[in-house]
Design a protein around this motif. Structure first.
Motif, PDB file in Angstrom:
ATOM      1  N   ASP A  87       0.996  -1.316   0.139  1.00 28.83           N
ATOM      2  CA  ASP A  87      -0.178  -0.040   0.381  1.00 28.83           C
ATOM      3  C   ASP A  87       0.660   1.360   0.519  1.00 28.83           C
ATOM      4  OD1 ASP A  87      -1.907   1.111   0.158  1.00 28.83           O
ATOM      5  OD2 ASP A  87      -2.700   1.457   1.858  1.00 28.83           O
ATOM      6  N   ARG A 112       0.044   3.962  -1.023  1.00 29.91           N
ATOM      7  CA  ARG A 112      -0.049   5.306  -1.111  1.00 29.91           C
ATOM      8  C   ARG A 112      -1.293   5.651   0.333  1.00 29.91           C
ATOM      9  NH1 ARG A 112      -4.380   5.579  -6.486  1.00 29.91           N
ATOM     10  NH2 ARG A 112      -3.819   3.769  -7.686  1.00 29.91           N
ATOM     11  N   ALA A 113      -0.497   4.453   1.180  1.00 33.30           N
ATOM     12  CA  ALA A 113      -0.840   5.609   2.883  1.00 33.30           C
ATOM     13  C   ALA A 113       0.265   6.490   2.903  1.00 33.30           C
ATOM     14  CB  ALA A 113      -0.612   3.858   3.629  1.00 33.30           C
TER      15      ALA A 113
END
Length: 202
Positions: A173, A175-176
């Protein structure tokens, strides 16, 4: 011309996107080429003695290799829009940052795929991921305004890097904590060139 490529290679995707964005896709035949870090892929070595893709085989000169060499050549051939002289050092630095993210992400994949489980180094893998995270943080913090400007090679390289992370490292992830970069990636992903060069899932 012939492009030795692979559907999942983010470096080859950079070249393929440039071909689409500069209107040269119909002038190049794409040839799928397998590489092997432990072997000698004959077809690839004929074009690139290092045995890596992408490689561009030309009719009027020696083959070109390394994605940054090929994209610079193709852009110059089309009029030089993606490496604007007024912003050349920023563009090249952003491209280098994205390429470094791709290098680290690919190194992680190779460590997991090519080494037996007992030979893998989790510490080394995590060290590569920290490189990815530092690169992403730098783009989020310093380069968002650049990504919002006129299309250039830095943007294309970043999009390829993010696409590769989605493909091979989606569970991490990226994008976190990076809302601006995540939103930009979603906007850029709908370009015709991105859709045409999307890697196969899996």
């Amino acid at each position: 011309m012939k492009l030795l490529t692979s559907p999942a290679s983010p470096f080859a995707r950079k070249v393929r996107i440039v071909l689409h964005e500069t209107g040269q896709a119909d002038e190049v035949t794409e040839i799928a080429a397998a590489t092997d870090p432990f072997g000698d892929p004959v077809d690839v070595i004929h074009a690139n003695p290092l045995g890596k893709i992408p490689a561009l085989v030309r009719d009027d000169g020696p083959a070109l290799y390394d994605s940054r060499v090929i994209t610079r050549y193709l852009d110059a051939r089309a009029g030089g829009r993606l490496y604007p002289e007024a912003r050349i050092w920023e563009v090249l630095t952003l491209e280098a940052t994205a390429d470094g993210i791709m290098d680290a992400g690919l190194a992680m994949v190779l460590e997991l795929r090519l080494r037996a489980e007992g030979e893998r180094s989790p510490r080394w893998i995590e060290g590569q991921w920290r490189k990815v995270e530092r690169g992403l943080d730098a783009i989020e913090d310093r380069w968002i305004s650049h990504l919002g400007g006129q299309l250039d090679m830095g943007q294309i390289a970043v999009a390829c890097a993010l696409g590769y992370l989605d493909l091979r490292h989606g569970t991490r992830d990226w994008r976190a904590g990076r809302p601006q970069l995540s939103a930009w990636a979603d906007r850029f992903a709908v370009r015709d060139s991105m859709i045409a060069t999307a890697p196969p899932a899996g």
